[in-house]
Design an enzyme around this catalytic site. Structure first.
Site, PDB file in Angstrom:
ATOM      1  N   HIS A 172       0.829  -1.221   0.000  1.00 25.96           N
ATOM      2  CA  HIS A 172       0.000   0.000   0.000  1.00 25.96           C
ATOM      3  C   HIS A 172       0.860   1.267   0.000  1.00 25.96           C
ATOM      4  O   HIS A 172       0.448   2.301   0.530  1.00 25.96           O
ATOM      5  CB  HIS A 172      -0.946   0.026   1.210  1.00 25.96           C
ATOM      6  CG  HIS A 172      -1.832  -1.175   1.320  1.00 25.96           C
ATOM      7  ND1 HIS A 172      -3.037  -1.284   0.661  1.00 25.96           N
ATOM      8  CD2 HIS A 172      -1.681  -2.342   1.999  1.00 25.96           C
ATOM      9  CE1 HIS A 172      -3.595  -2.442   0.940  1.00 25.96           C
ATOM     10  NE2 HIS A 172      -2.786  -3.114   1.741  1.00 25.96           N
ATOM     11  N   SER A 202      16.825  16.016 -18.300  1.00 23.03           N
ATOM     12  CA  SER A 202      16.034  17.246 -18.352  1.00 23.03           C
ATOM     13  C   SER A 202      16.745  18.301 -19.179  1.00 23.03           C
ATOM     14  O   SER A 202      17.974  18.387 -19.185  1.00 23.03           O
ATOM     15  CB  SER A 202      15.793  17.781 -16.935  1.00 23.03           C
ATOM     16  OG  SER A 202      15.154  19.038 -16.963  1.00 23.03           O
TER      17      SER A 202
END
Length: 461
Positions: free
Chosen positions: A189, A319
């Site tokens: 989770h 980037s």
């Protein structure tokens, strides 16, 4: 005008065909009538149809339906096609008749014209080999085209996709074994859970891929039964006895794979459940790869503000504005491929359900989507292995820090002090920003030695 074009004739009359083209009238009509998109019939499907034409010529000769000269000319032409010498002569799009008739005729015409060139008979002469009466003898598009899809799908999966999967699982197995003693925190989770070794975590990826591979191979078994010999609607009209058996025998010998005569041609021509089933297994493989790529993205997140338990190779700048950034680009590329494959599977399901009566009229789409999925996954898996998985490394320092800082190690105390007291320890440690040992001693539930004996991560995996 006559310099650039020749005139060819079919049942609808004359039509101009480029003078040097090996295709004929029906192919040219398809080029004119279906100017849609850029997606060509996959060359693998062209080759499988050519294998069928080769096998048909051998069978028709054995059955006394064509002479030795015609058989040899057809085989020679097929050999040239299968050697890749005429790939440019198959220009048709998948957006055509749903039976694939124009592509079947494209191959028939090219074989006819190769034979015409070899015998100095002139392009478009239909001599000494006629595209319908000789190349297509004992066949219909309705049985050859689906058979070709099945042959090409089986061939590409066995010879291309499966080896790529095996190479990736081999690398994962090696990493799993190498990292079997590197204990880290598990997560469920998106929250901390109990410890697991990095080797165990990677072994799950490998097993998932092996299971997908096994299921995919099993799904091919039924796909090896071909509808060849069913001709127009499955009854076998104009197809002599033993043609199917002899042709499929030749196909098996040529491909090195085992194919068999279908017990019911009608079902394999009216619907393509078996192809849809294989595509479903391909989607499951894609979903497994998608999950693995996402796991690696999560575990390599950072390097300063994420989990950063895995270090990915620095392949290229990440980037255009942020210097020094390295992104999980191989994971992203693989995820996009998997997404496309899942979409293709949905289209195949709709296409398979949309056939009518004795014919499924979505054959080119079904063939294209499955073969394109196989090719995309084959390339993406190989790239993922070479450019990412082989170079991925653990970050032991971060792994150790995350493990020691996890509150879920308290789970190991449950057998000694019970769930409620263990939860109390975890809450105290969290609220006061102290470690589990300090919280346990502060609450007086265990001594330092008792705590150390219970919280032994080597015993937790």
């Amino acid at each position: 005008m006559t310099k650039n074009f020749r005139f060819e004739k079919d049942s609808m009359g004359q039509i101009k065909v480029p003078s040097e083209a090996l295709w004929g009238a029906q192919t040219q009509r398809s080029i004119i009538n279906f100017s849609i998109g850029e997606e060509l019939i996959p060359i693998e499907l062209i080759y499988s149809l050519t294998v069928i034409k080769r096998a048909a010529a051998i069978s028709n000769f054995k059955l006394g339906l064509i002479n030795n000269v015609k058989k040899d000319l057809i085989i020679e032409a097929c050999t040239e096609i299968l050697d890749g010498k005429h790939d440019s002569q198959f220009p048709l799009k998948i957006w055509q008749t749903g039976s694939g008739t124009q592509t079947n005729m494209n191959i028939n015409e090219v074989i006819s014209n190769i034979a015409a060139l070899k015998t100095n008979s002139g392009l478009g002469s239909h001599h000494p080999i006629h595209p319908n009466d000789d190349v297509n003898k004992s066949q219909s598009t309705n049985d050859t085209f689906p058979a070709a899809i099945q042959i090409s799908v089986v061939t590409q999966i066995i010879k291309k996709l499966v080896p790529s999967i095996k190479e990736l699982t081999k690398v994962l197995d090696s990493k799993s074994n190498k990292w079997k003693d590197l204990i880290k925190i598990g997560r469920t989770h998106f929250q901390d859970a109990v410890p697991i070794s990095l080797g165990q975590e990677v072994s799950a990826w490998s097993k998932q891929l092996k299971d997908a591979e096994d299921a995919l191979i099993i799904s091919l078994n039924e796909l090896c039964f071909l509808p060849l010999g069913g001709t127009a609607v499955g009854t076998g009209i104009n197809c002599p006895k033993d043609f199917s058996k002899e042709s499929i025998k030749s196909i098996s010998e040529y491909t090195g794979l085992f194919f068999y005569k279908s017990k019911n041609h009608f079902s394999l021509m009216a619907s393509h459940d078996r192809l849809a089933q294989v595509m479903g297994q391909i989607k499951i493989l894609a979903s497994a790869l998608f999950k693995i790529s996402n796991d690696i993205k999560i575990l390599s997140s950072g390097p300063r503000s994420g989990i950063y338990e895995l270090i990915i190779p620095k392949n290229e700048p990440g980037s255009s504005i942020m210097p020094g950034k390295v992104n999980p680009t191989q994971c992203e590329a693989l995820s996009m491929v998997c997404t496309q494959v899942m979409g293709f599977e949905y289209a195949v399901s709709i296409a398979n359900a949309s056939g009518t009566l004795q014919m499924n009229e979505y054959k080119p789409l079904i063939g294209f989507n499955i073969l394109t999925s196989i090719k995309l996954l084959n390339h993406a898996i190989s790239n993922f292995r070479l450019k990412l998985v082989e170079g991925i490394q653990p970050n032991p320092k971060t792994i150790k820090a995350n493990l020691e800082n996890s509150l879920m190690l308290v789970t190991a105390l449950v057998p000694k002090i019970g769930y409620e007291k263990a939860a109390e320890i975890a809450n105290l440690a969290f609220n006061e920003s102290i470690n589990l040992k300090e919280a346990t001693i502060k609450l007086g539930y265990l001594t330092a030695n008792e705590f150390e004996d219970a919280i032994n991560t080597n015993k937790m995996i």
